[in-house]
Design a protein around this motif. Structure first.
Motif, PDB file in Angstrom:
ATOM      1  N   ALA A  71      38.689  24.687 -33.383  1.00 35.83           N
ATOM      2  CA  ALA A  71      37.798  24.849 -31.840  1.00 35.83           C
ATOM      3  C   ALA A  71      38.098  26.145 -31.622  1.00 35.83           C
ATOM      4  CB  ALA A  71      39.365  24.225 -30.976  1.00 35.83           C
ATOM      5  N   GLY A  72      38.243  27.319 -32.592  1.00 36.86           N
ATOM      6  CA  GLY A  72      37.663  28.377 -33.476  1.00 36.86           C
ATOM      7  C   GLY A  72      38.782  29.479 -31.521  1.00 36.86           C
ATOM      8  N   ILE A 123      31.873  22.235 -28.310  1.00 31.70           N
ATOM      9  CA  ILE A 123      33.345  21.439 -28.982  1.00 31.70           C
ATOM     10  C   ILE A 123      33.237  21.464 -27.024  1.00 31.70           C
ATOM     11  CG2 ILE A 123      33.047  22.891 -31.094  1.00 31.70           C
ATOM     12  CD1 ILE A 123      35.607  23.279 -29.743  1.00 31.70           C
ATOM     13  N   TYR A 141      37.325  20.098 -25.866  1.00 30.69           N
ATOM     14  CA  TYR A 141      38.655  20.252 -26.655  1.00 30.69           C
ATOM     15  C   TYR A 141      39.195  19.477 -24.740  1.00 30.69           C
ATOM     16  CZ  TYR A 141      42.972  22.401 -28.286  1.00 30.69           C
ATOM     17  OH  TYR A 141      43.870  22.397 -28.675  1.00 30.69           O
TER      18      TYR A 141
END
Lengths: 249, 258
Positions: B57-58, B79, B81
């Motif tokens: 997810a960076g 994305i 989360y």
């Protein structure tokens, strides 16, 4: 109802004891006037004397000092809190000056700002700014990490995160800092009015009443100053409830 | 392991390395996740399940290797989360609906499009509570549902779920699980679920990745070929029990083999 009754009873008890002490002549009447005399003299000073003007001057100075303190303390606190290593570096200096009695700085500020309005406001603003800065920085440093990550995942850039998350996360603590800051500003302004070339303000009025043996008025002005401090505190408590409704939930 | 061609993969991990304090958690780890699949990641405590999705997810830098979404980096794709702790992930100063609108505003969508997405999500999840309430006025299950809606609002390339039900009671978990699988399958959302609940992993996943202790490798890659939707009755079906037995056996071996 009960919430109002209990403090009212306490206040009535205090005045009752005071009156009893006067009736029993526990102290010289010059030093301890009766509550009624105090009330009458104070009311007279409000309607026919300078007390309303004094109250207004003290409020103005306190509010000005508080606004200056917020303008410096909030943004600086946010930035320092966001850069925790920078905050750690200056923490000692902030803590040191936060712990220094502001009254000890009067001579220094007199040199810097001269004898006048500026000095009173500057000393009070200095004291309050440090309290506000410290609270804002801690508010940011204690921000929930998960919320910062959530904002990042949703595509918020650092400046966005500052305004959309960090500022809000720190808000409860900032308001606590403002409440302490405004109380401190009032304390410093009243002391400054006593000792730094003043002709008006509640501090100056207390000193004058004392030196002229107008003890009823002196007590009255002390109560006015007390009421002012209490109301400022109350206003901020209510603001906290209203504006940071989510705190602690 | 079933072969996944690069074109089918929504997420590809190659040669991933990550160490904490000199201890390697991942040392050359690779993985492909097929588009539309729900992948459950299951393994012993501390094997780096959350570390894996945080890197994907960076949110956490990788030491070496790369993680690509159909050839693009995480900064180039959207994305979603969902955090384990919904209480600390939602913004309590914004109303629930505002929380869901937030990532859509960051994308710069038109207000009409934002409202349309919000309404569609509310319909998909059959939301009956008032989304104009603040998160702290909602129950735990409702708060986590808002978190899930917020993550899905951007129509993510991959949705990450980090133990999303672990703070909820069993009844709420069952109903949320059933809603979530319907929506994810209807939307064909590629999902990676980190869970410490084996039953939950099997019910929700097309595929379960069983991880070993550190340094983490794949102990088993289990395809879950059970039909959708998977209701509570399935928990006692023989196919379900067989998969659970296989996973349990692998898990015991992976933990003991450390």
């Amino acid at each position: 109802m009960r919430a109002l009754w209990t403090p009212a009873l306490g206040a009535a008890g205090f005045i009752g004891l005071w009156w009893l002490a006067v009736l029993l002549r526990l102290a010289d009447p010059v030093l301890l006037p009766s509550p009624l005399e105090t009330f009458n003299d104070t009311a007279h000073a409000f309607t026919h004397g300078p007390l309303l003007h004094d109250l207004w001057r003290t409020v103005t100075r306190t509010v000005l000092a508080f606004l200056v303190a917020c303008a410096i303390g909030v943004p600086l606190g946010l930035l320092l809190g966001a850069k925790e290593n920078v905050y750690r570096a200056v923490e000692f200096v902030i803590d040191f000056f936060r712990s220094t009695p502001a009254s000890a700085l009067f001579p220094l500020f007199l040199i810097l700002f001269g004898v006048g309005e500026g000095t009173k406001i500057a000393v009070a603003a200095f004291g309050a700014a440090l309290v506000i800065l410290f609270n804002a920085a801690y508010g940011v440093m204690n921000a929930r990490r998960t919320r910062l990550l959530a904002a990042r995942v949703m595509g918020a850039r650092p400046l966005r995160v500052l305004f959309d998350v960090l500022l809000w996360e720190a808000m409860p603590q900032i308001l606590v800092g403002m409440r302490s800051g405004v109380s401190l500003a009032l304390v410093i302004v009243v002391v400054a009015e006593m000792f730094i070339g003043s002709t008006d303000g509640l501090g100056q009025r207390v000193i004058i009443a004392q030196s002229l043996f107008e003890s009823a008025l002196m007590y009255g002005v002390i109560f006015v100053a007390g009421a002012l401090g209490y109301l400022l505190n109350l206003a901020f408590l209510l603001a906290e409830k209203r504006f940071v409704h989510w705190a602690g939930k | 392991m079933s072969e996944i061609s690069p074109r089918q993969a929504a997420l590809s991990v190659r040669g991933l390395k990550k160490a904490f304090g000199g201890v390697a958690v991942y040392d050359g780890f690779s993985l492909d996740v097929k588009r539309g699949d729900i992948l459950a990641v299951f393994g012993p405590n501390g094997c780096g399940k959350s570390t894996l999705i945080n890197m994907a997810a960076g949110l956490l830098p990788v030491d070496a290797g790369h993680i690509l979404y159909d050839g693009q980096t995480v900064d180039e794709v959207r994305i979603g989360y969902v955090f384990q702790n919904y209480r600390e992930a939602l913004f309590p100063w914004r109303r629930s609906a505002e929380n869901i609108r937030y990532p859509l505003r960051r994308m710069g969508l038109r207000p009409a499009e934002i409202e349309a997405r919000l309404e569609r999500l509310a319909a998909d999840f059959r939301v009956r509570f008032d989304l104009n309430r603040y998160p702290y006025e909602l129950s735990g299950g409702q708060q986590q549902l808002v978190s899930i809606m917020r993550a899905l609002a951007v129509e993510p390339e991959v949705l990450f779920l980090d133990e999303p039900f672990s703070a909820l009671d069993y009844e709420t978990t069952l109903s949320l699980r059933s809603l979530l699988q319907q929506v994810l399958k209807a939307r064909r959302t590629t999902t990676i679920l980190v869970s410490h609940d084996l039953e939950e992993s099997i019910v929700l996943a097309d595929r379960i990745l069983m991880l070993t202790r550190r340094p983490t490798t794949v102990a088993d890659d289990v395809a879950v070929a059970l039909p959708w939707p998977r209701e509570a009755a399935m928990l006692s079906a023989p196919e379900f029990v067989a998969i659970k037995a296989r996973c349990l056996e692998t898990f015991t071996r992976a933990v003991a083999g450390a």
